[in-house]
Design an enzyme around this catalytic site. Structure first.
Site, PDB file in Angstrom:
ATOM      1  N   ALA A 190      10.654   2.852   4.246  1.00 33.85           N
ATOM      2  CA  ALA A 190      10.091   1.464   4.693  1.00 33.85           C
ATOM      3  C   ALA A 190       9.045   1.195   3.557  1.00 33.85           C
ATOM      4  CB  ALA A 190       9.486   1.619   5.825  1.00 33.85           C
ATOM      5  N   VAL A 191       8.579   0.005   3.228  1.00 35.53           N
ATOM      6  CA  VAL A 191       7.544  -0.380   2.509  1.00 35.53           C
ATOM      7  C   VAL A 191       6.373  -0.888   3.405  1.00 35.53           C
ATOM      8  CG1 VAL A 191       8.447  -0.937   0.229  1.00 35.53           C
ATOM      9  CG2 VAL A 191       8.720  -2.715   2.100  1.00 35.53           C
ATOM     10  N   VAL A 192       5.241  -0.539   3.122  1.00 39.53           N
ATOM     11  CA  VAL A 192       4.055  -0.945   3.903  1.00 39.53           C
ATOM     12  C   VAL A 192       3.111  -1.708   3.190  1.00 39.53           C
ATOM     13  CG1 VAL A 192       2.197  -0.059   5.424  1.00 39.53           C
ATOM     14  CG2 VAL A 192       4.158   1.073   5.305  1.00 39.53           C
TER      15      VAL A 192
ATOM     16  N   ASP B 238       7.276  14.009  11.859  1.00 41.17           N
ATOM     17  CA  ASP B 238       6.662  13.953  10.477  1.00 41.17           C
ATOM     18  C   ASP B 238       5.112  13.911  10.556  1.00 41.17           C
ATOM     19  OD1 ASP B 238       6.734  13.883   7.570  1.00 41.17           O
ATOM     20  OD2 ASP B 238       6.695  11.654   7.657  1.00 41.17           O
TER      21      ASP B 238
ATOM     22  N   ILE C  41       0.645  -1.286  -0.056  1.00 45.51           N
ATOM     23  CA  ILE C  41       0.134  -0.033  -0.064  1.00 45.51           C
ATOM     24  C   ILE C  41       0.894   1.287   0.253  1.00 45.51           C
ATOM     25  CG2 ILE C  41      -2.227  -0.988   0.975  1.00 45.51           C
ATOM     26  CD1 ILE C  41      -1.146   0.336   3.629  1.00 45.51           C
ATOM     27  N   SER C  42       2.080   1.141   0.364  1.00 52.40           N
ATOM     28  CA  SER C  42       2.750   2.486   0.107  1.00 52.40           C
ATOM     29  C   SER C  42       4.331   2.086   0.249  1.00 52.40           C
ATOM     30  CB  SER C  42       2.567   3.327   1.721  1.00 52.40           C
ATOM     31  OG  SER C  42       3.632   4.102   1.857  1.00 52.40           O
ATOM     32  N   GLN C  43       5.122   2.793  -0.391  1.00 53.88           N
ATOM     33  CA  GLN C  43       6.334   2.624  -0.587  1.00 53.88           C
ATOM     34  C   GLN C  43       7.079   3.903  -0.326  1.00 53.88           C
ATOM     35  OE1 GLN C  43       8.016   0.972  -4.241  1.00 53.88           O
ATOM     36  NE2 GLN C  43       9.942   0.303  -3.439  1.00 53.88           N
ATOM     37  N   GLY C  44       7.923   4.109   0.776  1.00 48.86           N
ATOM     38  CA  GLY C  44       8.581   5.221   1.193  1.00 48.86           C
ATOM     39  C   GLY C  44      10.093   5.167   1.024  1.00 48.86           C
TER      40      GLY C  44
ATOM     41  N   LYS D 232       4.948  -3.396   8.179  1.00 42.02           N
ATOM     42  CA  LYS D 232       5.918  -2.187   8.004  1.00 42.02           C
ATOM     43  C   LYS D 232       7.319  -2.965   7.771  1.00 42.02           C
ATOM     44  CE  LYS D 232       7.313   2.464   8.543  1.00 42.02           C
ATOM     45  NZ  LYS D 232       6.916   3.609   9.487  1.00 42.02           N
TER      46      LYS D 232
HETATM   47  N1  LIG Z   1      -1.725   1.437  11.081  1.00 40.87           N
HETATM   48  C1  LIG Z   1      -1.953   1.845  10.096  1.00 40.87           C
HETATM   49  N2  LIG Z   1      -3.267   1.522   9.564  1.00 40.87           N
HETATM   50  C2  LIG Z   1      -3.604   1.872   8.165  1.00 40.87           C
HETATM   51  N3  LIG Z   1      -2.848   2.373   7.195  1.00 40.87           N
HETATM   52  C3  LIG Z   1      -1.645   2.415   7.662  1.00 40.87           C
HETATM   53  C4  LIG Z   1      -1.123   2.183   9.276  1.00 40.87           C
HETATM   54  N4  LIG Z   1       0.170   2.554   9.050  1.00 40.87           N
HETATM   55  C5  LIG Z   1       0.465   2.854   7.940  1.00 40.87           C
HETATM   56  N5  LIG Z   1      -0.609   2.952   6.980  1.00 40.87           N
HETATM   57  C6  LIG Z   1      -0.581   3.457   5.643  1.00 40.87           C
HETATM   58  O1  LIG Z   1       0.798   3.354   5.054  1.00 40.87           O
HETATM   59  C7  LIG Z   1       1.358   4.360   4.798  1.00 40.87           C
HETATM   60  C8  LIG Z   1       2.740   4.624   5.061  1.00 40.87           C
HETATM   61  O2  LIG Z   1       3.043   4.254   6.363  1.00 40.87           O
HETATM   62  P1  LIG Z   1       4.273   4.969   7.110  1.00 40.87           P
HETATM   63  O3  LIG Z   1       5.369   4.668   6.223  1.00 40.87           O
HETATM   64  O4  LIG Z   1       4.102   4.468   8.464  1.00 40.87           O
HETATM   65  O5  LIG Z   1       4.020   6.393   7.062  1.00 40.87           O
HETATM   66  C9  LIG Z   1       0.470   5.580   5.556  1.00 40.87           C
HETATM   67  O6  LIG Z   1       0.392   6.901   5.164  1.00 40.87           O
HETATM   68  C10 LIG Z   1      -0.877   4.901   5.541  1.00 40.87           C
HETATM   69  O7  LIG Z   1      -1.699   4.942   4.644  1.00 40.87           O
END
Ligand SMILES: Nc1ncnc2c1ncn2[C@@H]1O[C@H](COP(=O)(O)O)[C@@H](O)[C@H]1O
Lengths: 261, 174
Positions: A28-30, A161, A22-25, A52
Site C-alpha cells: 500500500a501507499v500512504v 507485523d 508519506i510511505s510506500q510499501g 491508505k
Molecule cells: N493512522 C496513522 N497515523 C499516522 N501515521 C500513520 C497512520 N497510519 C500509517 N501511518 C504512517 O504510514 C506508515 C505506513 O503505514 P502502513 O502501511 O499502515 O504501515 C506508517 O509507518 C506510519 O508512519
C-alpha cells in the site's frame, strides 16, 4: 513513486483532495491529507487524515487483483472496526472505506518529536530517549505498549507485523498513549503460535534497533503484556503461560535458524 | 438547507437540512417517493458523521459497484441501515406519519437542475443541521431498535465517536 501511480491516485481521489505521500510499501501507499472524506466544514489546515491506498498490481490478472484488493481492504477495515469497539484498545479510527478501489481513510495519529527526532513512533521515541534510556517515562511507555499487545491478544487478535514503527505514541495528559497501527497483516486468531510469533517479531525489532537496552525494554513490554492476562484470574494465567512457553519455543527456533542460515 | 459536496465527488451537490416541529408529516409521507429528496427520521440520526458517511457510501456504491435503489437519495437511506433490505431501511430510517423532526437530504448531479423547495413542502421550522441539534434530538431507544445488530455496541461506539455507518457497512460485507 511512479508518475503513473500518482496520476491514478489523483484521478481516483480527484484534485479536491490534496495528498502528500508519506510511505510506500509493497502492499500500500500512504498519504496525508487535510480533506475529510465527507464531513462538511471539517477540512482545514490543522486537521490531518491518513489515506491508505492499495494500487492495482499489473502483473496479476485484473479479476484476481480486484478480488484480492477488496478482500485485503475489507479485512484491514474489519479488524480496525472490531478493535475500536473493544474497551482499552487504541487503534486509529476508521473514517471511510472504499473496498472497490482499495482505499481507506483513517484518523491521523502521532506528532513530531522535539529536536528533530522524527515522527512519534516507538522506534523514534526510543532513539530520542537514548540519553536517559531507563527513565521512568521509557518504562511507562513500554509497559503501555505491552498492555496494548496484551489486550489485542487477550481478545484473540494478532497484528501480524509488530514492529517499532507500527506502534505510535500519542501525547495525552502530559504523558504518552500507545496506539497500534497497520493491520494489513492482522487477523483474528486464537492460536498460541500466532500470538507467540507476534511477540517474537517485536522482540527482534527491539533487539535490532536498540540492542544495548533491549533486555530491559523487552522485559517491560512483557510486564505490561502479563498485566492484562493477570486481570483474568486462573484462566488468564493459564493462557499467559501457554503463550510465554510458546514464545520461548519460537525464540529457540529462531536462534537455530540463524545459526544454520 | 445548506449546500455542500463530497471532495471526491465534485460532480454532485449535496443539500441537507433539518426541520423540527413538522406538522404535515402525514402528507409528506404519502408523497415522499415521488420527491427528489430523502426524508429521514431525525430521531435516528445522532451526528453529521453518521449522516454524511451514508452519503459517501451511497456515492461509492453507485460509482464503483452498483446502486441498489432507484435514486441516490434513497440509496442514502439504505446506506444508513444495518441490513441490506430496502423496505426495512425505509421503515426504519424514513419518515412516518408521526414524524416531527426531519433530516432532508438531496444529492443532485451538477448537470441536473436543482429544484429544491423543501421549505415550501415541509410545514415546520428549519434549523441548522449541526451536531448539537442532532445530538439534542435523537432517540437512543429508537437508534438501538433500528440498529439492532449494534445494540450493545452503540453507546461504546458513540462514546468512542466511532462511525456507526462505516462499521455497519463493513459488517454487511463480511
Ligand atoms: N493512522 C496513522 N497515523 C499516522 N501515521 C500513520 C497512520 N497510519 C500509517 N501511518 C504512517 O504510514 C506508515 C505506513 O503505514 P502502513 O502501511 O499502515 O504501515 C506508517 O509507518 C506510519 O508512519
Amino acid at each position: 513513486m511512479s508518475k503513473e501511480l500518482i496520476e491514478r491516485v489523483s484521478n481516483y481521489l480527484n484534485n479536491n483532495v490534496q495528498i502528500e505521500l508519506i510511505s510506500q510499501g509493497a502492499e500500500a501507499v500512504v498519504f496525508i491529507t487535510h480533506s475529510h472524506p465527507y464531513l462538511p466544514n471539517a477540512s482545514d489546515d490543522k486537521e490531518q487524515y491518513i489515506i491508505k491506498y492499495r494500487p492495482a498490481k499489473k502483473y496479476r490478472h485484473p479479476a484476481i487483483d480486484k478480488a484480492l484488493t477488496k478482500h485485503r481492504t475489507l479485512s484491514e477495515s474489519r479488524i480496525l472496526a472490531k478493535l475500536s469497539q473493544i474497551d482499552g484498545i487504541n487503534v486509529p479510527k476508521l473514517i471511510a472505506c472504499d473496498v472497490y478501489n482499495g482505499c481507506i481513510w483513517l484518523e491521523f495519529l502521532g506528532v513530531d518529536l522535539p529536536n528533530q527526532c522524527g515522527f512519534s513512533n516507538l522506534k523514534n521515541f526510543l532513539w530520542m530517549s537514548v540519553a536517559d534510556p531507563y527513565s521512568q517515562l521509557v518504562e511507562d511507555v513500554l509497559i503501555k505498549v505491552g498492555r496494548q499487545i496484551g489486550l489485542l491478544q487477550w481478545n484473540d487478535y494478532c497484528h501480524g507485523d509488530l514492529t517499532t514503527s507500527n506502534i505510535v505514541l500519542v501525547p495525552e495528559n502530559g504523558t504518552w498513549s500507545a496506539f497500534l497501527i497497520d493491520f494489513g497483516l492482522g487477523s483474528s486468531s486464537n492460536l498460541v503460535e500466532d500470538k507467540a510469533v507476534d511477540l517474537y517479531v517485536l522482540e527482534r525489532a527491539i533487539i535490532s534497533t536498540h540492542s544495548s537496552f533491549a533486555d530491559k525494554y523487552n522485559q517491560w513490554i512483557m510486564q505490561g503484556f502479563s498485566q492484562i492476562y493477570e486481570l483474568h484470574g486462573k484462566s488468564g494465567l493459564k493462557k499467559l503461560k501457554e503463550i510465554t512457553r510458546r514464545f520461548e519455543d519460537v525464540r529457540l527456533r529462531g536462534r537455530k535458524r540463524s545459526m544454520i542460515g | 438547507m445548506t449546500e455542500t459536496m463530497i471532495p471526491q465527488f465534485p460532480d454532485y451537490s449535496i443539500y441537507a437540512g433539518l426541520y423540527v416541529e413538522v406538522a404535515n408529516s402525514k402528507e409528506l409521507h404519502s408523497v415522499v417517493s415521488n420527491l427528489p429528496f430523502a426524508f429521514i427520521e431525525a430521531d435516528t440520526i445522532c451526528s453529521r458523521e453518521q449522516l454524511f458517511s451514508a452519503v459517501y457510501k451511497a456515492l461509492i456504491e453507485s460509482s464503483f459497484n452498483k446502486q441498489r435503489t432507484k435514486t441516490l437519495n434513497s440509496e442514502c437511506i439504505l446506506s444508513l441501515s444495518p441490513t441490506s433490505n430496502i423496505g426495512e431501511a425505509f421503515k426504519r430510517f424514513g419518515i412516518s406519519e408521526k414524524t416531527s423532526r426531519i433530516v432532508v437530504l438531496s444529492i443532485v448531479a451538477k448537470t441536473e437542475k436543482a429544484i429544491l423547495e423543501a421549505k415550501e413542502l415541509i410545514h415546520g421550522v428549519g434549523v441548522d443541521l449541526t451536531d448539537e441539534a442532532l445530538e439534542s434530538g435523537y432517540d437512543l431507544g429508537l437508534i438501538k431498535k433500528v440498529c439492532s445488530r449494534c445494540t450493545q455496541l452503540f453507546e461504546r461506539l458513540k462514546k468512542a465517536n466511532l462511525l456507526l455507518t462505516t462499521s455497519r457497512y463493513i459488517e454487511l460485507q463480511i
